[in-house]
Design a protein around this motif. Structure first.
Motif, mmCIF file in Angstrom:
data_model
loop_
_atom_site.group_PDB
_atom_site.id
_atom_site.type_symbol
_atom_site.label_atom_id
_atom_site.label_comp_id
_atom_site.label_asym_id
_atom_site.label_seq_id
_atom_site.Cartn_x
_atom_site.Cartn_y
_atom_site.Cartn_z
ATOM 1 N N SER A 103 0.821 -1.167 -0.040
ATOM 2 C CA SER A 103 -0.029 0.115 0.051
ATOM 3 C C SER A 103 0.821 1.275 0.031
ATOM 4 C CB SER A 103 -0.725 -0.083 1.304
ATOM 5 O OG SER A 103 -0.246 0.292 2.480
ATOM 6 N N SER A 104 0.304 2.275 -0.377
ATOM 7 C CA SER A 104 1.042 3.690 -0.642
ATOM 8 C C SER A 104 0.351 4.745 -0.413
ATOM 9 C CB SER A 104 1.934 3.572 -1.856
ATOM 10 O OG SER A 104 2.621 4.897 -2.112
ATOM 11 N N ASN A 105 0.612 5.910 0.047
ATOM 12 C CA ASN A 105 -0.104 7.062 0.342
ATOM 13 C C ASN A 105 0.424 8.147 -0.947
ATOM 14 O OD1 ASN A 105 2.267 7.974 1.108
ATOM 15 N ND2 ASN A 105 1.556 8.522 3.276
ATOM 16 N N SER A 106 1.360 7.548 -1.521
ATOM 17 C CA SER A 106 1.988 8.541 -2.707
ATOM 18 C C SER A 106 1.089 8.360 -3.977
ATOM 19 C CB SER A 106 3.526 8.551 -2.880
ATOM 20 O OG SER A 106 4.073 9.183 -3.803
ATOM 21 N N ALA A 107 0.723 9.432 -4.738
ATOM 22 C CA ALA A 107 0.115 9.014 -6.112
ATOM 23 C C ALA A 107 1.173 8.622 -7.035
ATOM 24 C CB ALA A 107 -0.359 10.363 -6.587
ATOM 25 N N GLN A 108 2.264 9.056 -6.928
ATOM 26 C CA GLN A 108 3.371 8.515 -7.926
ATOM 27 C C GLN A 108 3.717 6.955 -7.810
ATOM 28 O OE1 GLN A 108 6.864 10.653 -6.676
ATOM 29 N NE2 GLN A 108 6.499 12.486 -7.768
ATOM 30 N N ASP A 109 3.078 6.226 -6.939
ATOM 31 C CA ASP A 109 3.176 4.915 -6.948
ATOM 32 C C ASP A 109 2.159 4.137 -7.479
ATOM 33 O OD1 ASP A 109 4.663 4.591 -3.470
ATOM 34 O OD2 ASP A 109 5.628 4.969 -5.439
ATOM 35 N N TYR A 110 1.211 5.133 -8.207
ATOM 36 C CA TYR A 110 -0.001 4.052 -8.944
ATOM 37 C C TYR A 110 0.176 4.647 -10.486
ATOM 38 C CZ TYR A 110 -1.702 3.581 -4.215
ATOM 39 O OH TYR A 110 -1.949 3.519 -2.987
ATOM 40 N N GLY A 111 -0.189 3.515 -11.208
ATOM 41 C CA GLY A 111 -0.131 3.513 -12.594
ATOM 42 C C GLY A 111 -1.268 3.568 -13.337
ATOM 43 N N SER A 112 -2.491 3.154 -12.922
ATOM 44 C CA SER A 112 -3.524 3.286 -13.427
ATOM 45 C C SER A 112 -4.771 3.897 -12.521
ATOM 46 C CB SER A 112 -3.959 1.846 -13.822
ATOM 47 O OG SER A 112 -3.257 0.995 -14.635
ATOM 48 N N TRP A 113 -5.811 4.728 -13.095
ATOM 49 C CA TRP A 113 -6.833 5.361 -12.378
ATOM 50 C C TRP A 113 -7.928 5.270 -13.256
ATOM 51 C CZ3 TRP A 113 -5.433 8.735 -8.219
ATOM 52 C CH2 TRP A 113 -4.023 8.665 -7.935
ATOM 53 N N GLY A 114 -9.034 5.321 -12.294
ATOM 54 C CA GLY A 114 -10.313 5.114 -12.721
ATOM 55 C C GLY A 114 -10.590 6.528 -13.155
ATOM 56 N N GLN A 115 -12.075 6.704 -13.717
ATOM 57 C CA GLN A 115 -12.615 8.157 -14.098
ATOM 58 C C GLN A 115 -13.150 8.995 -13.127
ATOM 59 O OE1 GLN A 115 -14.301 5.342 -13.973
ATOM 60 N NE2 GLN A 115 -16.333 5.768 -13.337
ATOM 61 N N GLY A 116 -13.194 8.229 -11.836
ATOM 62 C CA GLY A 116 -13.763 9.081 -10.642
ATOM 63 C C GLY A 116 -15.374 8.927 -10.412
ATOM 64 N N THR A 117 -15.603 9.247 -9.214
ATOM 65 C CA THR A 117 -17.067 9.246 -8.935
ATOM 66 C C THR A 117 -17.203 10.367 -7.802
ATOM 67 O OG1 THR A 117 -19.030 7.814 -8.075
ATOM 68 C CG2 THR A 117 -16.797 7.473 -7.016
ATOM 69 N N GLN A 118 -18.419 11.045 -8.170
ATOM 70 C CA GLN A 118 -18.512 12.275 -7.439
ATOM 71 C C GLN A 118 -19.321 11.675 -6.103
ATOM 72 O OE1 GLN A 118 -17.993 15.725 -8.050
ATOM 73 N NE2 GLN A 118 -18.520 15.831 -6.100
ATOM 74 N N VAL A 119 -18.730 12.577 -4.940
ATOM 75 C CA VAL A 119 -19.333 12.388 -3.756
ATOM 76 C C VAL A 119 -19.721 13.622 -3.192
ATOM 77 C CG1 VAL A 119 -19.234 11.773 -1.026
ATOM 78 C CG2 VAL A 119 -18.216 10.123 -3.194
ATOM 79 N N THR A 120 -21.038 13.985 -3.028
ATOM 80 C CA THR A 120 -21.458 15.194 -2.486
ATOM 81 C C THR A 120 -22.027 15.189 -0.970
ATOM 82 O OG1 THR A 120 -21.774 15.994 -4.757
ATOM 83 C CG2 THR A 120 -22.773 17.188 -2.901
ATOM 84 N N VAL A 121 -21.565 15.642 -0.007
ATOM 85 C CA VAL A 121 -22.252 15.710 1.221
ATOM 86 C C VAL A 121 -22.843 17.008 1.607
ATOM 87 C CG1 VAL A 121 -21.774 15.323 3.632
ATOM 88 C CG2 VAL A 121 -20.452 13.969 1.819
ATOM 89 N N SER A 122 -24.268 17.164 1.989
ATOM 90 C CA SER A 122 -24.931 18.150 2.235
ATOM 91 C C SER A 122 -24.983 18.656 3.728
ATOM 92 C CB SER A 122 -26.185 18.300 1.544
ATOM 93 O OG SER A 122 -26.963 17.032 2.033
ATOM 94 N N SER A 123 -25.002 19.659 3.959
ATOM 95 C CA SER A 123 -25.010 20.096 5.415
ATOM 96 C C SER A 123 -26.396 20.222 5.905
ATOM 97 C CB SER A 123 -24.105 21.478 5.811
ATOM 98 O OG SER A 123 -24.986 22.339 4.942
#
Length: 123
Positions: A103-123
């Motif tokens: 496991s790693s907390n550095s983005a440089q250690d990752y080679g493939s990325w998904g397209q992303g999913t939106q999370v919205t938290v309302s107050s």
């Protein structure tokens, strides 16, 4: 490795969401996986990561105790369970496949990325 996230949406503060990331490829179980997020106008932020075996995990400071990362290698899927969500958790969440088994907390250690999913938290 191709990655597809799902599970994002709109939730009220204090609520929960579970994100999923489905990966392709025979090497999935050998790779560390991570979640990152990016809010508008802010830099990408590390959320959580898990080793290929699932035995090692890391979390961003503001996520500790609220988020849980897990994986099911039989299903080539990584999960991010989020509890006690806050408006500041609002962001696009990205799944990433690492270049290494740990496991790693550095983005440089990752080679493939998904397209992303939106999370919205309302107050």
């Amino acid at each position: 490795v191709q990655l597809v996230e799902s599970g994002g949406g709109l939730v009220q503060a204090g609520g929960s969401l579970r994100l999923s990331c489905a990966g392709s490829g025979r090497t999935f179980s050998t790779l560390g996986m991570g979640w990152f997020r990016q809010a508008p106008g802010k830099e990408r932020e590390f959320v959580a990561s898990i080793s290929g075996s699932g035995r090692g995990t890391q979390y961003g400071d503001s996520m500790k105790g609220r988020f849980t990362i897990s994986r099911d290698n039989a299903k080539n899927t990584v999960y991010l369970q989020m509890y006690s969500l806050k408006p500041e958790d609002t962001a696009v969440y990205y799944c990433a496949a690492g270049k290494f088994p740990h496991s790693s907390n550095s983005a440089q250690d990752y080679g493939s990325w998904g397209q992303g999913t939106q999370v919205t938290v309302s107050s």
